[in-house]
Scaffold this motif. Structure first.
Motif, PDB file in Angstrom:
ATOM      1  N   ALA A   1      10.984   2.603   2.775  1.00  0.00           N
ATOM      2  CA  ALA A   1      12.088   1.745   2.327  1.00  0.00           C
ATOM      3  C   ALA A   1      12.854   2.480   1.245  1.00  0.00           C
ATOM      4  N   ASP A   2      14.102   2.081   1.057  1.00  0.00           N
ATOM      5  CA  ASP A   2      14.902   2.626  -0.026  1.00  0.00           C
ATOM      6  C   ASP A   2      14.441   1.952  -1.321  1.00  0.00           C
ATOM      7  N   PRO A   3      13.785   2.685  -2.230  1.00  0.00           N
ATOM      8  CA  PRO A   3      13.244   2.050  -3.438  1.00  0.00           C
ATOM      9  C   PRO A   3      14.304   1.630  -4.437  1.00  0.00           C
ATOM     10  N   ASP A   4      15.545   2.049  -4.206  1.00  0.00           N
ATOM     11  CA  ASP A   4      16.613   1.716  -5.138  1.00  0.00           C
ATOM     12  C   ASP A   4      17.541   0.619  -4.621  1.00  0.00           C
ATOM     13  N   SER A   5      17.227   0.071  -3.463  1.00  0.00           N
ATOM     14  CA  SER A   5      17.980  -1.054  -2.910  1.00  0.00           C
ATOM     15  C   SER A   5      17.041  -2.243  -2.803  1.00  0.00           C
ATOM     16  N   PHE A   6      17.291  -3.286  -3.584  1.00  0.00           N
ATOM     17  CA  PHE A   6      16.359  -4.404  -3.556  1.00  0.00           C
ATOM     18  C   PHE A   6      16.348  -5.082  -2.188  1.00  0.00           C
ATOM     19  N   ARG A   7      17.463  -5.112  -1.504  1.00  0.00           N
ATOM     20  CA  ARG A   7      17.498  -5.728  -0.173  1.00  0.00           C
ATOM     21  C   ARG A   7      16.558  -4.991   0.780  1.00  0.00           C
ATOM     22  N   ASP A   8      16.647  -3.641   0.812  1.00  0.00           N
ATOM     23  CA  ASP A   8      15.744  -2.862   1.668  1.00  0.00           C
ATOM     24  C   ASP A   8      14.304  -3.010   1.202  1.00  0.00           C
ATOM     25  N   TYR A   9      14.139  -2.965  -0.104  1.00  0.00           N
ATOM     26  CA  TYR A   9      12.828  -3.099  -0.734  1.00  0.00           C
ATOM     27  C   TYR A   9      12.177  -4.409  -0.291  1.00  0.00           C
ATOM     28  N   LEU A  10      12.907  -5.519  -0.406  1.00  0.00           N
ATOM     29  CA  LEU A  10      12.347  -6.821  -0.101  1.00  0.00           C
ATOM     30  C   LEU A  10      12.023  -6.965   1.385  1.00  0.00           C
TER      31      LEU A  10
END
Length: 324
Positions: free
Chosen positions: A29-38
Motif C-alpha cells: 500500500a502507499d504509506p503516505d496516502s491514508f485512503r490507500d492505507y485504509l
C-alpha cells in the motif's frame, strides 16, 4: 478484535505493515496516502492469518513513524477530564460547552522522535491523549451513533499534545503554543477498530511517565464529553475528512497548576500582560515542566488488554542542540 498497523522506515524507504507481537509484516500500500492505507488495512485485517503470512521483520530492526500520514486537520478537546479542570483552576463539573481547538498538522512526529523545545519556550508541558482517526467524511448531515461509529472512525492512536504554556497562556495563542514542530508525537500503532471494540473505548487506561515517574494515570471512562457526543457536535460546525485526527483531551497530572484567580487572569482579555507574566514566572518554581534530556513514556491499553496502542518514548531536546 481489531488489528494493529504501523508505518515504518527501512533502508530509507517508508512502508506500511501489520503488527503482531514483536514482528511487522509489510503490506502492499502507499504509506503516505491514508485512503490507500485504509483500504489495504481493512483487506489485510480480514486476510491476515498465520498460514498466509510472509516472513516478518523484527520491530526493533525498523524505524517506527507516525502511523497516520499527515492529516488535513488535528482537532482537539480541551479540559475534558475533571481532575485536569481542577488543576487548571476550573470547575471540575462537566462544562456547558465543549472546548475545541486545533494543532497544526506539521506538529506531528513519530513515537520515538525527539521533542524539540524552541529557545523561547521555558514552560514545556505534556498531555497524553487518545486520538480518533476519521474513516470517512463527516458533514452537517452526519449523525454518529454507537451502531455506526466504525463507519466514521477508522481506529485509535496514542498521542501527546505537547504544549508551550508560556506562549499559550500569556498570548492566549492556543494554536501557536501547541503547534511547534514535534509537538504531537503519534503512535506507534494505528489500531483498526471492529464493532466489538466500540464499547472498550470508554475503558482505556492512559499512563504517562517522565523519567520513570508516573505523572498521568487515568481511564477514558472519565471523559466528560464522550467521542460520539463530540463528533456530532463537530459535525454541526465543520467538515472532518478521512485521515483527520481528533484528540479527546488529557487527564490530570500535567505540569501546569493554576488557582482559579490565576486562570481568570490568564484568560482575561483586559488583564495587563505584566500580570500574566508574573503568574507564568511563578510556574517555574513548580518543578514538573519538561527539561532538556527528560524522557517521556506513554501507553494506552484497554482493561482486558485486547487494545494496545503501543508505547511512545520521546526525549526532550532544545533547538540549539539540534542545530549544532
Amino acid at each position: 478484535m481489531g488489528t494493529k498497523f504501523a508505518r515504518f522506515k527501512r533502508n530509507e524507504e517508508v512502508f506500511l505493515g501489520v503488527v503482531e507481537k514483536n514482528q511487522i509484516y509489510k503490506v502492499q500500500a502507499d504509506p503516505d496516502s491514508f485512503r490507500d492505507y485504509l483500504e489495504a488495512a481493512v483487506l489485510e485485517a480480514k486476510n491476515f492469518h498465520d498460514e498466509t503470512k510472509l516472513e516478518g521483520m523484527q520491530l526493533c530492526d525498523v524505524e517506527l513513524l507516525s502511523p497516520i500520514p499527515t492529516p488535513s486537520q488535528i482537532i482537539c478537546q480541551g479540559v475534558n477530564y475533571s481532575v485536569h479542570r481542577q488543576e487548571t483552576g476550573m470547575d471540575e463539573q462537566k462544562p456547558p460547552f465543549n472546548m475545541i481547538f486545533s494543532k497544526a498538522p506539521s506538529s506531528i512526529c513519530g513515537p520515538n522522535d525527539a521533542i524539540i523545545r524552541p529557545q523561547n519556550v521555558k514552560l514545556l508541558d505534556y498531555e497524553i491523549e487518545l486520538g480518533l482517526v476519521i474513516r470517512k467524511k463527516i458533514t452537517q448531515d452526519t449523525v454518529v451513533t454507537e451502531d455506526n461509529f466504525i463507519d466514521y472512525v477508522a481506529g485509535l492512536v496514542l498521542t501527546n499534545d505537547i504544549s508551550a504554556r508560556d506562549v499559550q497562556l500569556t498570548q492566549l495563542q492556543w494554536l501557536k503554543g501547541k503547534s511547534y514542530r514535534t509537538f504531537c508525537p503519534v503512535g506507534p500503532y494505528f489500531y483498526l477498530i471492529e464493532q466489538e471494540d466500540v464499547v472498550k473505548i470508554s475503558n482505556l487506561q492512559l499512563q504517562l511517565k517522565v523519567n520513570g515517574e508516573i505523572r498521568q494515570f487515568a481511564n477514558t471512562d472519565q471523559l466528560l464529553y464522550k467521542p460520539i457526543e463530540t463528533l456530532n457536535e463537530l459535525a454541526q460546525i465543520m467538515d472532518l475528512q478521512s485521515g483527520d485526527l481528533v484528540l479527546t483531551g488529557t487527564p490530570g497530572g500535567v505540569a501546569m497548576q493554576l488557582a482559579a484567580d490565576e486562570m481568570n487572569c490568564m484568560t482575561s482579555l483586559v488583564a495587563q500582560f505584566g500580570e500574566k507574566v508574573e503568574i507564568i514566572e511563578r510556574q517555574h518554581s513548580l518543578g514538573n515542566y519538561l527539561r532538556d534530556g527528560d524522557i517521556l513514556e506513554a501507553t494506552i491499553v484497554s482493561a482486558d488488554g485486547s487494545i494496545d496502542l503501543g508505547k511512545q518514548r520521546n526525549i526532550v531536546k532544545n533547538l540549539q542542540s539540534i542545530s549544532v
